[in-house]
Write an enzyme that holds these catalytic residues in place. Structure first.
Site, PDB file in Angstrom:
ATOM      1  N   SER A   1      -8.218 -21.142  24.450  1.00  0.00           N
ATOM      2  CA  SER A   1      -8.994 -20.174  25.447  1.00  0.00           C
ATOM      3  C   SER A   1      -9.378 -19.244  24.868  1.00  0.00           C
ATOM      4  O   SER A   1      -9.381 -19.267  23.396  1.00  0.00           O
ATOM      5  CB  SER A   1      -7.142 -19.609  25.860  1.00  0.00           C
ATOM      6  OG  SER A   1      -7.390 -18.371  26.634  1.00  0.00           O
TER       7      SER A   1
ATOM      8  N   TYR B   1       1.106 -16.363  24.177  1.00  0.00           N
ATOM      9  CA  TYR B   1       0.064 -17.286  24.733  1.00  0.00           C
ATOM     10  C   TYR B   1      -1.189 -16.973  23.618  1.00  0.00           C
ATOM     11  O   TYR B   1      -1.424 -18.058  23.409  1.00  0.00           O
ATOM     12  CB  TYR B   1      -0.175 -17.013  26.115  1.00  0.00           C
ATOM     13  CG  TYR B   1      -1.494 -17.663  26.706  1.00  0.00           C
ATOM     14  CD1 TYR B   1      -1.001 -19.067  27.100  1.00  0.00           C
ATOM     15  CD2 TYR B   1      -2.503 -17.426  26.742  1.00  0.00           C
ATOM     16  CE1 TYR B   1      -2.250 -19.709  27.370  1.00  0.00           C
ATOM     17  CE2 TYR B   1      -3.386 -18.005  27.134  1.00  0.00           C
ATOM     18  CZ  TYR B   1      -3.406 -19.233  27.487  1.00  0.00           C
ATOM     19  OH  TYR B   1      -4.395 -20.187  28.124  1.00  0.00           O
TER      20      TYR B   1
END
Length: 277
Positions: free
Chosen positions: A169, A182
């Site tokens: 990401s 995350y």
């Protein structure tokens, strides 16, 4: 591919990716987290190009329904390949033995594994003070251990020229408030991708990662429904729009293809340039 010309702030461009990869028909891919979201889009893109797919997901019923829907889809007129076939499997990515079983399912059904896509992931929210031991453990187990276990299972059956793609990401290199668990997990995925590329290169296996930014999926739907939040987000995207799943699929196809046969250990950002802002 059709030229993409945005007509308004934040507009998502969903033109299909019609790039042809003549080496794909007859290949076999395994995709984790394939019941919905990007995993299902990845499966559809590969099936349309003649790749057979084994889709694994924690929600076995949803995976079965998605597989049935994808198998019933009409061929894409712009593509020349006979569509591949997808079979469904239940998979808990935190269990190494489930990945081993998933790989064996691909071998038993199709006789080979050419591509493996570690797509499954979770997207928890908590301020730093509120991250619980359970949340950080679950996040690392799914987002990081799931990638490692998948790569291990894939490499046991792959041949030179095979490829693994992990889902990182843009959050691996940019801090987002409330996403400490995350962001940390995706940074680990990016570095793990490099480690895998170095070690599996001995077997002729390429390993890369995709690092999406704001993409039009259920995971980012909340920001599209919040006008102030969307405006703030788009200020940090040089292209000033949300990305589409089709644009991530296009990058996956490239990374799996022979066009990327000398590309390994790389995290390719699909973020409209937001990592630079």
């Amino acid at each position: 591919m059709t030229d993409l010309v945005p007509t308004g702030p934040g507009r998502v461009l969903h033109q299909p990716v019609t790039a042809l990869y003549p080496e794909f028909p007859g290949k076999v891919a395994v995709i984790t987290g394939a019941a919905r979201g990007m995993g299902a889009r990845f499966a559809a893109g590969l099936l349309a190009r003649g790749v057979d797919v084994v889709g694994g997901d924690l929600d076995g019923d949803a995976m079965t329904a998605t597989a049935a829907e994808l198998n019933d889809q009409a061929p894409v007129e712009a593509l020349e390949a006979k569509p591949g076939r997808i079979i469904a499997a239940q998979l808990d990515v935190t269990k190494a033995e489930d990945h081993v079983a998933l790989a064996q399912r691909a071998i038993d059904e199709f006789g080979r594994i050419d591509f493996w896509v570690n797509n499954a992931g979770i997207f928890p929210f908590a301020e730093i003070a509120d991250i619980t031991p359970e949340q950080i453990r679950a996040t690392l187990a799914v987002n990081v251990e799931g990638v490692l276990f998948g790569a291990q299972a894939a490499a046991a059956h792959m041949h030179p020229g095979s490829a693994i793609v992990n889902m990182s990401s843009v959050s691996a290199v940019r801090v987002r408030r409330g996403r400490g668990a995350y962001c940390s997990s995706k940074a680990a995925v990016a570095h793990l991708t490099e480690s895998l590329a170095v070690e599996l290169g001995d077997q002729g296996i390429r390993v890369n990662a995709i690092a999406p930014g704001y993409i039009d999926t259920e995971m980012t739907r909340w920001i599209q429904d919040d006008a102030p939040a969307l405006a703030k987000a788009l200020d940090a995207v040089p292209l000033h729009r949300i990305g589409s799943p089709e644009e991530v699929v296009g990058v996956l196809l490239f990374l799996l293809s022979d066009s990327a046969r000398y590309v390994t250990g790389h995290s390719l950002a699909v973020d409209g340039g937001s990592r630079h802002v």
